[in-house]
Every structure is written in structure tokens, then in C-alpha cells.
Write a protein that holds these residues in place. Structure first.
Motif, PDB file in Angstrom:
ATOM      1  N   SER A  52       0.817  -1.216   0.000  1.00  0.00           N
ATOM      2  CA  SER A  52       0.000   0.000   0.000  1.00  0.00           C
ATOM      3  C   SER A  52       0.853   1.269   0.000  1.00  0.00           C
ATOM      4  O   SER A  52       0.339   2.366  -0.142  1.00  0.00           O
ATOM      5  N   ALA A  53       2.151   1.117   0.174  1.00  0.00           N
ATOM      6  CA  ALA A  53       3.082   2.255   0.134  1.00  0.00           C
ATOM      7  C   ALA A  53       4.275   1.837  -0.729  1.00  0.00           C
ATOM      8  O   ALA A  53       4.299   0.723  -1.260  1.00  0.00           O
ATOM      9  N   ALA A  54       5.241   2.718  -0.830  1.00  0.00           N
ATOM     10  CA  ALA A  54       6.432   2.397  -1.622  1.00  0.00           C
ATOM     11  C   ALA A  54       7.064   1.105  -1.103  1.00  0.00           C
ATOM     12  O   ALA A  54       7.175   0.899   0.099  1.00  0.00           O
ATOM     13  N   GLY A  55       7.425   0.233  -2.015  1.00  0.00           N
ATOM     14  CA  GLY A  55       8.027  -1.037  -1.637  1.00  0.00           C
ATOM     15  C   GLY A  55       9.493  -0.885  -1.250  1.00  0.00           C
ATOM     16  O   GLY A  55      10.072   0.202  -1.336  1.00  0.00           O
ATOM     17  N   THR A  56      10.079  -1.965  -0.839  1.00  0.00           N
ATOM     18  CA  THR A  56      11.498  -2.004  -0.481  1.00  0.00           C
ATOM     19  C   THR A  56      12.317  -2.116  -1.759  1.00  0.00           C
ATOM     20  O   THR A  56      12.007  -2.927  -2.630  1.00  0.00           O
ATOM     21  N   GLY A  89       4.044  -3.961   7.053  1.00  0.00           N
ATOM     22  CA  GLY A  89       2.992  -2.951   6.961  1.00  0.00           C
ATOM     23  C   GLY A  89       1.768  -3.478   6.264  1.00  0.00           C
ATOM     24  O   GLY A  89       1.549  -4.686   6.170  1.00  0.00           O
ATOM     25  N   THR A  90       0.983  -2.555   5.756  1.00  0.00           N
ATOM     26  CA  THR A  90      -0.280  -2.891   5.109  1.00  0.00           C
ATOM     27  C   THR A  90      -0.050  -3.249   3.649  1.00  0.00           C
ATOM     28  O   THR A  90       0.622  -2.521   2.920  1.00  0.00           O
TER      29      THR A  90
END
Length: 108
Positions: A52-56, A89-90
């Protein structure tokens, strides 16, 4: 299983779910499959998984599937020269439940 004559394809249910995942480290230049609980998922369901956010950096989801009722498997791919842990995270899981199993072999 319920069915319908509405011309809409063969998906009975599609739902987007936000789940919290805590992945483990993935070795350098390799892939690893990890399992997570997803209550209500059936072994015949299909899933897509997205952070849901920038990945690794250098880490991606290579594949995902429902491995058994209530359990999903995510295959992580680490393209770096060092071990990396995917972000905790999500994650958004799009779950698709077919109307009938087995799936048809073609569109005809």
C-alpha cells in the motif's frame, strides 16, 4: 454455490482487503515463499497482492496464491547482493472467487 445468469464473466466475488504483513528476510539474489493468514480465503480463490506504500528497493512480489483455506503464500524476489527484509505494513490483497470450479478451458 450461488450462480447468476447476468453477463459479467465467471467471478462470483471480488474484494479488496487491507492486511498487515510482517515478512521475513529474503537471501541475496534469490526468492523465498512465505505464508500468512487470510481468514476466509478458500483454496480455490485467486489473489493479487500489492504493497500500500512504496516497496522495499530491490524487492518485489514475484507470485502469490492461496495455499490452503485461510492461508496465502507470497513469493518474494530479492534482486540485490544482500539479504533484504520486505517492508512490514499494510498490503492490499485483491481476492477473486470464481463462480464455478473447475474453471472453463477457454472463452467459447
Amino acid at each position: 454455490m450461488p450462480s447468476s445468469t447476468i453477463s459479467r464473466g465467471n467471478i462470483l466475488n471480488e474484494v479488496l482487503i487491507a492486511v498487515t504483513l510482517t515478512p521475513a528476510a529474503v537471501a541475496a539474489n534469490s526468492s523465498a515463499t512465505q505464508t500468512f493468514a487470510l481468514p476466509g480465503a478458500l483454496a480455490t480463490d485467486f489473489i493479487e497482492t500489492f504493497p500500500s506504500a512504496a516497496g522495499t528497493a530491490n524487492m518485489m512480489i514475484q507470485n502469490c496464491w492461496v495455499s490452503s483455506a485461510g492461508i496465502v503464500a507470497i513469493q518474494w524476489l530479492n534482486t540485490s547482493a544482500a539479504a533484504i527484509t520486505p517492508a512490514t505494513g499494510t498490503y492490499n490483497v485483491n481476492l477473486l472467487r470464481p463462480e464455478n470450479i473447475p474453471l472453463p478451458p477457454n472463452m467459447v
